[in-house]
Design an enzyme around this catalytic site. Structure first.
Site, PDB file in Angstrom:
ATOM      1  N   ASP A 227      -3.813  -0.995 -27.823  1.00 46.00           N
ATOM      2  CA  ASP A 227      -3.324   0.303 -28.313  1.00 46.00           C
ATOM      3  C   ASP A 227      -4.328   1.405 -28.024  1.00 46.00           C
ATOM      4  O   ASP A 227      -3.961   2.519 -27.687  1.00 46.00           O
ATOM      5  CB  ASP A 227      -3.053   0.229 -29.818  1.00 46.00           C
TER       6      ASP A 227
ATOM      7  N   PRO B 268       0.828  -1.217   0.000  1.00 46.00           N
ATOM      8  CA  PRO B 268       0.000   0.000   0.000  1.00 46.00           C
ATOM      9  C   PRO B 268       0.861   1.266   0.000  1.00 46.00           C
ATOM     10  O   PRO B 268       0.413   2.332  -0.353  1.00 46.00           O
ATOM     11  CB  PRO B 268      -0.800  -0.110   1.304  1.00 46.00           C
TER      12      PRO B 268
ATOM     13  N   ARG C 178       0.167  -9.277 -21.244  1.00 47.94           N
ATOM     14  CA  ARG C 178      -0.396  -8.749 -22.490  1.00 47.94           C
ATOM     15  C   ARG C 178       0.653  -8.043 -23.338  1.00 47.94           C
ATOM     16  O   ARG C 178       0.511  -7.922 -24.539  1.00 47.94           O
ATOM     17  CB  ARG C 178      -1.511  -7.752 -22.176  1.00 47.94           C
TER      18      ARG C 178
ATOM     19  N   GLU D  84      -0.161  -7.102   8.565  1.00 46.92           N
ATOM     20  CA  GLU D  84       0.135  -5.674   8.483  1.00 46.92           C
ATOM     21  C   GLU D  84       1.289  -5.388   7.522  1.00 46.92           C
ATOM     22  O   GLU D  84       1.585  -4.240   7.215  1.00 46.92           O
ATOM     23  CB  GLU D  84       0.493  -5.138   9.878  1.00 46.92           C
TER      24      GLU D  84
HETATM   25  O1  21W Z   1      -0.742  -5.925   0.779  1.00 44.94           O
HETATM   26  C1  21W Z   1      -1.551  -5.067   0.478  1.00 44.94           C
HETATM   27  N1  21W Z   1      -2.553  -4.743   1.304  1.00 44.94           N
HETATM   28  C2  21W Z   1      -2.628  -5.344   2.626  1.00 44.94           C
HETATM   29  C3  21W Z   1      -2.615  -4.276   3.654  1.00 44.94           C
HETATM   30  C4  21W Z   1      -3.613  -3.322   3.645  1.00 44.94           C
HETATM   31  C5  21W Z   1      -3.634  -2.339   4.613  1.00 44.94           C
HETATM   32  C6  21W Z   1      -2.672  -2.315   5.574  1.00 44.94           C
HETATM   33  C7  21W Z   1      -2.816  -1.307   6.644  1.00 44.94           C
HETATM   34  N2  21W Z   1      -1.576  -0.598   6.921  1.00 44.94           N
HETATM   35  C8  21W Z   1      -1.752   0.365   7.956  1.00 44.94           C
HETATM   36  C9  21W Z   1      -1.819   1.727   7.382  1.00 44.94           C
HETATM   37  N3  21W Z   1      -1.904   2.006   6.119  1.00 44.94           N
HETATM   38  C10 21W Z   1      -1.943   3.336   6.001  1.00 44.94           C
HETATM   39  C11 21W Z   1      -1.867   3.878   7.239  1.00 44.94           C
HETATM   40  N4  21W Z   1      -1.797   2.849   8.092  1.00 44.94           N
HETATM   41  C12 21W Z   1      -1.641  -3.240   5.576  1.00 44.94           C
HETATM   42  C13 21W Z   1      -1.616  -4.234   4.585  1.00 44.94           C
HETATM   43  C14 21W Z   1      -1.449  -4.388  -0.805  1.00 44.94           C
HETATM   44  C15 21W Z   1      -0.418  -4.716  -1.643  1.00 44.94           C
HETATM   45  S1  21W Z   1      -0.436  -3.840  -3.077  1.00 44.94           S
HETATM   46  C16 21W Z   1      -1.854  -2.985  -2.644  1.00 44.94           C
HETATM   47  N5  21W Z   1      -2.459  -2.053  -3.435  1.00 44.94           N
HETATM   48  C17 21W Z   1      -3.551  -1.470  -2.946  1.00 44.94           C
HETATM   49  N6  21W Z   1      -4.065  -1.778  -1.745  1.00 44.94           N
HETATM   50  C18 21W Z   1      -3.499  -2.721  -0.912  1.00 44.94           C
HETATM   51  O2  21W Z   1      -4.010  -2.972   0.183  1.00 44.94           O
HETATM   52  C19 21W Z   1      -2.300  -3.374  -1.383  1.00 44.94           C
END
Ligand code: 21W
Length: 246
Positions: A169, A89, A154, A116
């Site tokens: 495209d 994230p 792709r 987490e």
């Molecule tokens: O592993 C993923 N998500 C699991 C996950 C989701 C939320 C938290 C919370 N962390 C605490 C926090 N965050 C901000 C402030 N405090 C931890 C892990 C993931 C991989 S790529 C991706 N792309 C878009 N969204 C996603 O969730 C992902």
């Protein structure tokens, strides 16, 4: 291209790659996909892959060693150097430019977190870049990994036939797509724009371009700025807006 996915649910990503264009790319030898489960490298009789966070707080953190061993096993499985991408994230947001960049590598290792997240020391030691697929909360990195697998598959030479390449495209010209219609011509839900039935290919192409421009202006004006519109495009968009205002 070879992609290795490090995940507690490796079959999840394999399934996403089993269908359609991506499955075909696999059959054509354009893409090979391999899963590695950190749990297979976890020590002790509980085979732990996660532990409570130092400093307290909710949730669990993935341990360094099982992930490190799984990454090492993936690296060792093929002599080619690999780019290690942590699905996170906190990563840079995936877009088509980033997809093209990733698709250019001979090998990718996609690291999927659960809980987490992952001990920061593992990220610092093993990861080349972090990638997010958007600002929303998922339960882990696997869906993001599947998105990358699909999008880069792709772009492998030979993955798409001519029609499919045209679709690819069309998106890559930076505008939203025009509306699409097929038979029947008349339906209780409505008819089909006459221009599409005219057989006049210049008019049809112009109408489609105008619809793409108009819809992009209405729904994603942010894309419009980068699209670099020609004078003809701007005239078409003006006419589209005038028609709306009429
Ligand atoms: O592993 C993923 N998500 C699991 C996950 C989701 C939320 C938290 C919370 N962390 C605490 C926090 N965050 C901000 C402030 N405090 C931890 C892990 C993931 C991989 S790529 C991706 N792309 C878009 N969204 C996603 O969730 C992902």
């Amino acid at each position: 291209m070879r992609i290795d996915v490090i995940s507690l649910f490796p079959e999840f990503v394999a399934q996403c790659a089993a269908f359609g264009v991506v499955g075909r790319a696999g059959e054509r030898g354009l893409l090979s996909l391999h899963g590695w489960n950190p749990r297979d490298y976890a020590e002790g009789n509980y085979r732990r892959v996660d532990e409570r966070p130092f400093g307290g707080g909710p949730g669990m953190v993935m341990l360094i060693e099982p992930l490190r061993a799984a990454i090492r096993a993936a690296r060792a499985a093929d002599p080619a150097p690999a780019r290690v991408v942590y699905m996170s994230p906190q990563g840079v947001r995936l877009d088509q430019a980033k997809v093209r960049e990733l698709a250019a590598h001979e090998r990718l290792i996609l690291l999927c977190g659960r809980y987490e997240g992952v001990d920061e020391r593992l990220i610092q030691a093993e990861v080349d870049e972090d990638v997010s697929i958007g600002d929303y909360v998922l339960s882990g990195g696997e869906l993001a990994a599947a998105v990358i697998v699909d999008a880069v598959a792709r772009l492998q030479d030979g993955a798409l036939n001519d029609a499919e390449s045209a679709v690819q495209d069309s998106f890559e010209d930076g505008l939203l797509d025009c509306p699409h219609y097929t038979r029947p011509v008349e339906h209780e839900l409505g008819g089909v724009p006459a221009v599409l039935m005219s057989g006049n290919h210049a008019h049809i192409a112009r109408w489609r371009r105008q619809q793409s421009l108009g819809r992009t202006w209405q729904r994603r004006p942010d894309l419009l700025d980068e699209a670099g519109l020609s004078k003809a495009d701007r005239k078409l968009l003006e006419a589209y807006r005038a028609e709306l205002a009429a």
